[in-house]
Design an enzyme around this catalytic site. Sequence first.
Site, mmCIF file in Angstrom:
data_model
loop_
_atom_site.group_PDB
_atom_site.id
_atom_site.type_symbol
_atom_site.label_atom_id
_atom_site.label_comp_id
_atom_site.label_asym_id
_atom_site.label_seq_id
_atom_site.Cartn_x
_atom_site.Cartn_y
_atom_site.Cartn_z
ATOM 1 N N SER A 132 1.068 -1.317 0.006
ATOM 2 C CA SER A 132 -0.151 0.236 0.134
ATOM 3 C C SER A 132 0.565 1.418 -0.106
ATOM 4 O O SER A 132 1.865 1.463 0.389
ATOM 5 C CB SER A 132 -0.616 0.146 1.138
ATOM 6 O OG SER A 132 -1.717 1.210 1.903
ATOM 7 N N TYR A 157 -1.851 -0.457 10.170
ATOM 8 C CA TYR A 157 -2.055 -1.045 9.279
ATOM 9 C C TYR A 157 -0.764 -0.608 7.984
ATOM 10 O O TYR A 157 -0.502 -2.011 7.680
ATOM 11 C CB TYR A 157 -3.535 -0.394 8.598
ATOM 12 C CG TYR A 157 -3.122 -0.530 7.394
ATOM 13 C CD1 TYR A 157 -3.724 -1.270 6.842
ATOM 14 C CD2 TYR A 157 -3.466 1.193 6.083
ATOM 15 C CE1 TYR A 157 -4.176 -2.460 4.953
ATOM 16 C CE2 TYR A 157 -3.182 0.120 4.154
ATOM 17 C CZ TYR A 157 -4.178 -0.894 4.272
ATOM 18 O OH TYR A 157 -3.416 -1.214 3.059
HETATM 19 N N1 NAD Z 1 -8.316 -0.418 -2.373
HETATM 20 C C1 NAD Z 1 -7.453 0.095 -1.986
HETATM 21 O O1 NAD Z 1 -7.260 1.406 -2.260
HETATM 22 C C2 NAD Z 1 -6.486 -0.903 -1.575
HETATM 23 C C3 NAD Z 1 -4.947 0.741 -2.270
HETATM 24 C C4 NAD Z 1 -3.741 -0.715 -0.782
HETATM 25 C C5 NAD Z 1 -3.455 -1.610 -0.713
HETATM 26 N N2 NAD Z 1 -4.839 -2.363 -0.680
HETATM 27 C C6 NAD Z 1 -4.449 -3.668 -0.201
HETATM 28 O O2 NAD Z 1 -5.046 -4.315 -1.633
HETATM 29 C C7 NAD Z 1 -5.634 -6.183 -0.868
HETATM 30 C C8 NAD Z 1 -7.144 -5.752 -1.447
HETATM 31 O O3 NAD Z 1 -8.238 -4.631 -1.424
HETATM 32 P P1 NAD Z 1 -8.826 -4.583 -1.372
HETATM 33 O O4 NAD Z 1 -9.206 -3.162 -0.597
HETATM 34 O O5 NAD Z 1 -9.735 -6.105 -2.510
HETATM 35 O O6 NAD Z 1 -10.063 -5.158 0.162
HETATM 36 P P2 NAD Z 1 -11.124 -6.280 0.356
HETATM 37 O O7 NAD Z 1 -11.211 -6.297 2.034
HETATM 38 O O8 NAD Z 1 -12.126 -6.008 -0.019
HETATM 39 O O9 NAD Z 1 -10.951 -7.975 -0.002
HETATM 40 C C9 NAD Z 1 -9.763 -8.308 1.085
HETATM 41 C C10 NAD Z 1 -10.272 -9.395 1.551
HETATM 42 O O10 NAD Z 1 -9.701 -10.484 2.634
HETATM 43 C C11 NAD Z 1 -10.151 -10.869 3.352
HETATM 44 N N3 NAD Z 1 -9.719 -11.733 4.460
HETATM 45 C C12 NAD Z 1 -9.180 -10.861 5.630
HETATM 46 N N4 NAD Z 1 -8.725 -10.799 6.421
HETATM 47 C C13 NAD Z 1 -8.906 -12.210 6.353
HETATM 48 C C14 NAD Z 1 -8.417 -13.446 6.590
HETATM 49 N N5 NAD Z 1 -7.941 -14.155 7.999
HETATM 50 N N6 NAD Z 1 -8.583 -14.723 5.850
HETATM 51 C C15 NAD Z 1 -8.689 -14.859 4.835
HETATM 52 N N7 NAD Z 1 -8.899 -13.711 3.609
HETATM 53 C C16 NAD Z 1 -9.459 -12.929 5.033
HETATM 54 C C17 NAD Z 1 -12.195 -10.386 3.066
HETATM 55 O O11 NAD Z 1 -12.511 -10.720 4.040
HETATM 56 C C18 NAD Z 1 -11.525 -9.349 1.965
HETATM 57 O O12 NAD Z 1 -12.517 -10.254 0.409
HETATM 58 C C19 NAD Z 1 -5.451 -5.700 0.238
HETATM 59 O O13 NAD Z 1 -4.236 -6.215 1.336
HETATM 60 C C20 NAD Z 1 -5.423 -3.841 0.549
HETATM 61 O O14 NAD Z 1 -4.312 -3.743 2.053
HETATM 62 C C21 NAD Z 1 -5.686 -1.914 -0.783
#
Ligand code: NAD
Length: 320
Positions: A132, A157
């Site tokens: 991130s 985070y």
């Molecule tokens: N969306 C953004 O703007 C953004 C920016 C930077 C980084 N990220 C990173 O990208 C990745 C995906 O983000 P997203 O926005 O799609 O989020 P999201 O919450 O939609 O997807 C994450 C998924 O991980 C699952 N999860 C969480 N804990 C878990 C566990 N212990 N075991 C199994 N599954 C688990 C959740 O149920 C969820 O479906 C994450 O790692 C997030 O930190 C996202």
Amino acid sequence: MEVLVTGGAGFIAHHLAAALLRRGDKVALVDNFNDYYDPEIKRRNVRDLEAIGAEAGADVRCHALDILDKASLRRVFEASPPEAVVHLAAWAGVRPSLEKPAVYTEVNVTGTVNLLELAKEFGANCFVFGSSSSVYGGSGRVPFAEDDPVARPISPYAATKRAGELLCHSYAHNFGMHVTCLRFFTVYGPRQRPDLAIHKFARLMDEGRDVPLFGKGDSRRDYTYVGDIVSGVLAAMEKNFPFEIFNLGESQTVSLLELVASLEEALGKKARVKWLPEQTGDMKVTYADISKSRRLLGYDPRTPFREGIRLFTDWFRGGR
Ligand SMILES: NC(=O)c1ccc[n+]([C@@H]2O[C@H](COP(=O)([O-])OP(=O)(O)OC[C@H]3O[C@@H](n4cnc5c(N)ncnc54)[C@H](O)[C@@H]3O)[C@@H](O)[C@H]2O)c1
């Protein structure tokens, strides 16, 4: 190719898995469907992926399990060892991490170690970690470049994401694994997480409710369309460098007030803004230098903010 996508029911994973299935890859999804936001949204994402897989003649299987449950996770690797692992499962969100640092640390750090361990044991030859832009913390120097100092995260985070990157490096160094860390910059588009600003503001505006804005509205974000993020992830899988970190951003910044104005225009509704004090843990600006990603990955974001907002609001209006 056989690919394991963790967090497979989530927002970014949905778009990635859809692209993998459409090109004929076999995809295993791992997700625990937690209630950080409505799990029904996640179940719908998986149902849609199953339909995409059926149409493309590509195999998709969803394993409902927690990445902290290493024994169950191991069974997934045993049943069908993946060639590539894209690790997206995490507790995401900056502000809630200040309230639940332990959960963030467990899932984002220990969970990442579990994935790295199994990828090592089962010989996955490509590991991609979803990091991130938050790792850049309060860095005053913009745009952020991959070799900028990142030792001062300003939220739990961010600290867990940086810890994940450091662990990735240690596995690449010691075990010859090929690991790429991708620093995503505020990702948006259809199916965006409901807790993220664009989706949350659109919902509140649609319902005629107050839109809470923190600070003076001058904080800036580098919003990145999810389709461009998917292209970056696919490029990282293809290049499969021994170890690299890349920014995936749009390399343009939009202020909070500009974001609200764009949504007002796209939705044809006026926002009822409620001003609130600045939040601790929030960054003033995120802005990606993507010259390294352009040079080494051939990454080339193609969806400007205006166009991306239109694609988002088309989806939003379509009933989600
Ligand atoms: N969306 C953004 O703007 C953004 C920016 C930077 C980084 N990220 C990173 O990208 C990745 C995906 O983000 P997203 O926005 O799609 O989020 P999201 O919450 O939609 O997807 C994450 C998924 O991980 C699952 N999860 C969480 N804990 C878990 C566990 N212990 N075991 C199994 N599954 C688990 C959740 O149920 C969820 O479906 C994450 O790692 C997030 O930190 C996202």
